[in-house]
Design a protein around this motif. Structure first.
Motif, PDB file in Angstrom:
ATOM      1  N   THR A  94       4.766  -9.053  11.776  1.00 57.28           N
ATOM      2  CA  THR A  94       5.347  -8.480  10.554  1.00 57.28           C
ATOM      3  C   THR A  94       4.409  -8.667   9.361  1.00 57.28           C
ATOM      4  N   ASP A  95       3.739  -9.830   9.289  1.00 60.93           N
ATOM      5  CA  ASP A  95       2.791 -10.063   8.192  1.00 60.93           C
ATOM      6  C   ASP A  95       1.572  -9.154   8.316  1.00 60.93           C
ATOM      7  N   LEU A  96       1.064  -8.984   9.539  1.00 62.56           N
ATOM      8  CA  LEU A  96      -0.075  -8.087   9.753  1.00 62.56           C
ATOM      9  C   LEU A  96       0.314  -6.642   9.431  1.00 62.56           C
ATOM     10  N   ASP A  97       1.522  -6.248   9.856  1.00 60.43           N
ATOM     11  CA  ASP A  97       1.993  -4.885   9.594  1.00 60.43           C
ATOM     12  C   ASP A  97       2.152  -4.629   8.096  1.00 60.43           C
ATOM     13  N   THR A  98       2.686  -5.623   7.378  1.00 54.28           N
ATOM     14  CA  THR A  98       2.847  -5.481   5.921  1.00 54.28           C
ATOM     15  C   THR A  98       1.494  -5.279   5.256  1.00 54.28           C
ATOM     16  N   ALA A  99       0.515  -6.100   5.614  1.00 51.68           N
ATOM     17  CA  ALA A  99      -0.822  -5.983   5.022  1.00 51.68           C
ATOM     18  C   ALA A  99      -1.453  -4.640   5.383  1.00 51.68           C
ATOM     19  N   ALA A 100      -1.324  -4.221   6.619  1.00 50.97           N
ATOM     20  CA  ALA A 100      -1.914  -2.949   7.062  1.00 50.97           C
ATOM     21  C   ALA A 100      -1.260  -1.766   6.353  1.00 50.97           C
ATOM     22  N   ARG A 101       0.056  -1.812   6.194  1.00 51.20           N
ATOM     23  CA  ARG A 101       0.775  -0.735   5.510  1.00 51.20           C
ATOM     24  C   ARG A 101       0.308  -0.633   4.048  1.00 51.20           C
ATOM     25  N   ARG A 102       0.157  -1.772   3.394  1.00 54.16           N
ATOM     26  CA  ARG A 102      -0.294  -1.776   1.995  1.00 54.16           C
ATOM     27  C   ARG A 102      -1.745  -1.325   1.876  1.00 54.16           C
ATOM     28  N   PHE A 103      -2.568  -1.665   2.868  1.00 52.47           N
ATOM     29  CA  PHE A 103      -3.967  -1.232   2.860  1.00 52.47           C
ATOM     30  C   PHE A 103      -4.045   0.287   3.008  1.00 52.47           C
ATOM     31  N   ARG A 104      -3.259   0.849   3.914  1.00 46.09           N
ATOM     32  CA  ARG A 104      -3.234   2.309   4.084  1.00 46.09           C
ATOM     33  C   ARG A 104      -2.769   2.998   2.807  1.00 46.09           C
ATOM     34  N   ALA A 105      -1.717   2.451   2.176  1.00 47.21           N
ATOM     35  CA  ALA A 105      -1.203   3.030   0.929  1.00 47.21           C
ATOM     36  C   ALA A 105      -2.271   2.954  -0.170  1.00 47.21           C
ATOM     37  N   LEU A 106      -2.986   1.848  -0.229  1.00 43.37           N
ATOM     38  CA  LEU A 106      -4.042   1.671  -1.227  1.00 43.37           C
ATOM     39  C   LEU A 106      -5.139   2.716  -1.019  1.00 43.37           C
ATOM     40  N   LYS A 107      -5.558   2.916   0.212  1.00 41.88           N
ATOM     41  CA  LYS A 107      -6.602   3.903   0.495  1.00 41.88           C
ATOM     42  C   LYS A 107      -6.138   5.309   0.131  1.00 41.88           C
ATOM     43  N   GLN A 108      -4.877   5.625   0.406  1.00 38.35           N
ATOM     44  CA  GLN A 108      -4.330   6.935   0.048  1.00 38.35           C
ATOM     45  C   GLN A 108      -4.309   7.108  -1.476  1.00 38.35           C
ATOM     46  N   GLU A 109      -3.878   6.076  -2.169  1.00 37.29           N
ATOM     47  CA  GLU A 109      -3.800   6.117  -3.636  1.00 37.29           C
ATOM     48  C   GLU A 109      -5.191   6.304  -4.250  1.00 37.29           C
ATOM     49  N   ARG A 110      -6.173   5.612  -3.700  1.00 34.25           N
ATOM     50  CA  ARG A 110      -7.539   5.703  -4.226  1.00 34.25           C
ATOM     51  C   ARG A 110      -8.161   7.065  -3.937  1.00 34.25           C
ATOM     52  N   ALA A 111      -7.700   7.744  -2.879  1.00 35.15           N
ATOM     53  CA  ALA A 111      -8.270   9.041  -2.487  1.00 35.15           C
ATOM     54  C   ALA A 111      -7.792  10.174  -3.406  1.00 35.15           C
ATOM     55  N   LYS A 112      -6.755   9.904  -4.193  1.00 40.59           N
ATOM     56  CA  LYS A 112      -6.199  10.957  -5.072  1.00 40.59           C
ATOM     57  C   LYS A 112      -7.116  11.248  -6.242  1.00 40.59           C
TER      58      LYS A 112
END
Length: 112
Positions: A94-112
């Motif tokens: 669950t901790d790894l999934d939380t970090a991975a989900r936030r990392f993906r969201a961060l990359k998406q946000e930065r790509a905008k």
């Protein structure tokens, strides 16, 4: 010497860090300060399962083990993805999934 990078906390990471016992919180702050200055934390490991460039700061004190997962590869800031107490030898999925989900969201946000 360059200016330190600002810290940016993703999701509940700041609140989770504030929930650490005082000694662990102070140590996390010290280690993150080193990262902001472009240095490595004292005790860290890469977290390739979360994403490229993601690292985990490992904190041990009398209250237990604590982890701060962050990424510092982006020029504009150090992003703290997840902070949590470590209760078992292996990091919980669950901790790894939380970090991975936030990392993906961060990359998406930065790509905008």
């Amino acid at each position: 010497m360059t200016d330190p990078k600002p810290l940016r906390f993703c999701g509940s990471a700041l609140g989770d860090l504030r929930d650490f016992p005082e000694t662990a919180r102070r140590e996390a702050g010290h280690q993150l300060d080193q990262v902001q200055q472009g240095q490595n934390p004292d005790d860290w490991k890469p977290m390739k399962t979360v994403g490229p460039g993601v690292r985990e700061i490992r904190i041990h004190d009398e209250a237990g083990a604590f982890r701060v997962i962050y990424v510092a590869q982006f020029e504009e800031a150090v992003y703290v993805l997840h902070c949590f107490p470590k209760k078992t030898q292996k990091t919980a999925k669950t901790d790894l999934d939380t970090a991975a989900r936030r990392f993906r969201a961060l990359k998406q946000e930065r790509a905008k």
